[in-house]
Design an enzyme around this catalytic site. Structure first.
Site, PDB file in Angstrom:
ATOM      1  N   SER A  89       0.828  -1.202   0.000  1.00  0.00           N
ATOM      2  CA  SER A  89       0.000   0.000   0.000  1.00  0.00           C
ATOM      3  C   SER A  89       0.869   1.261   0.000  1.00  0.00           C
ATOM      4  CB  SER A  89      -0.973  -0.047   1.184  1.00  0.00           C
ATOM      5  OG  SER A  89      -2.026   0.869   1.041  1.00  0.00           O
ATOM      6  N   ASP A 210      -9.136  -5.027  -5.865  1.00  0.00           N
ATOM      7  CA  ASP A 210      -8.587  -4.269  -4.733  1.00  0.00           C
ATOM      8  C   ASP A 210      -9.592  -3.204  -4.328  1.00  0.00           C
ATOM      9  OD1 ASP A 210      -7.102  -2.339  -3.133  1.00  0.00           O
ATOM     10  OD2 ASP A 210      -5.288  -3.313  -3.861  1.00  0.00           O
ATOM     11  N   HIS A 244      -7.570  -5.647  -0.211  1.00  0.00           N
ATOM     12  CA  HIS A 244      -6.324  -4.887  -0.335  1.00  0.00           C
ATOM     13  C   HIS A 244      -5.153  -5.558   0.366  1.00  0.00           C
ATOM     14  CE1 HIS A 244      -4.110  -1.212  -1.104  1.00  0.00           C
ATOM     15  NE2 HIS A 244      -3.911  -0.959   0.177  1.00  0.00           N
TER      16      HIS A 244
END
Length: 265
Positions: A89, A210, A244
């Site tokens: 991320s 995602d 995610h």
């Protein structure tokens, strides 16, 4: 930064960097398998709940450039050079920034669910409208404790209750001011201009669905990254999974993908 070095001392060094809301424990399901082949480094960013619990969170960084400095200082302290960096991320873009500043530290960047820009604009799909971002920040500011479990379920996926609970616990341990400040830095960031300066070998790992960064972001990054030798771009690997956090929701597939990437160096 609560750094831990695990695994095969003779193997390639792999630095695992968590993203927003996480801690070094977000990698727990994949570290044992990786440590059998590689020398693995895990740590906590200064904004994480684990850093705060350890007495190191009184001063936290929300600036990506300051966090890149944290990363460089940690790698220098550990004597790490030419490492494979796996950034999840927001940590993906932090690794990109650090690799531009210190090329000697990074042999390979693996960017997991990373994004240089989260807000949509003409010609660019980031995943969020500006109003969505403003509403999220207002919710965190109003009642972080109530918002955190809802966010965890949204980004991890309701089909994975154990993983949701793990991430919700880590997220909930953040100081509310740090949670708000870092989230604002993430969601309003625009680091698209960094990507053409990244010359380390780069592989983008993205889930098909995602919840934070659409697959279009991965395709954008693939085209924008300069890559090893300049102009060669990045490789992209798509994991058939939702959410995610593939390290939590598809750990065996995530390890298989990482090993294939890293052993192909």
């Amino acid at each position: 930064m609560n750094a831990r070095v695990l695994g095969n001392d003779g193997g390639e060094t792999v630095v695992l960097a968590h993203g927003y809301g996480g801690t070094r424990f977000v990698w727990d399901d994949v570290v044992p398998a990786l440590a059998a082949r590689f020398r693995v480094v895990v740590f906590d960013w200064s904004f994480s709940g684990a850093a705060a619990a350890g007495g190191g969170g009184e001063r936290y960084c929300s600036s990506y450039y300051a966090l890149a400095d944290e990363l460089v200082a940690l790698m220098d302290e550990l004597g790490v050079r030419r490492a494979a960096f796996v950034g999840h991320s927001m940590a993906g873009m932090i690794g990109c920034i650090a690799s531009v500043a210190r090329r000697d530290l990074f042999s390979h960047l693996v960017l997991v669910g990373a994004s240089p820009r989260y807000i949509n604009e003409d010609g660019y799909e980031g995943g969020f409208e500006r109003g969505d971002v403003d509403a999220m920040l207002a919710a965190v500011d109003a009642d972080f404790a109530a918002w955190a479990p809802r966010f965890a379920e949204a980004v991890v996926g309701a089909d994975h209750p154990a993983a949701v609970a793990m991430f919700a616990k880590q997220l909930g341990e953040m100081r509310p001011d740090a949670a708000l400040g870092v989230l604002r830095a993430v969601l309003t960031s625009d680091f698209r201009g960094v990507l053409p300066d990244v010359v380390a070998r780069c592989t983008i790992v993205h889930c098909t669905h995602d919840a934070v960064a659409p697959l279009a972001v991965a395709r954008y990054m693939q085209r924008a990254v300069a890559g090893c030798g300049g102009g060669s771009g990045a490789d992209t690997v798509v994991i058939e999974s939702s959410g995610h956090f593939p390290q939590l929701t598809a750990p065996k597939e995530f390890v298989r993908v990482l090993e294939a990437i890293l052993l192909d160096n």
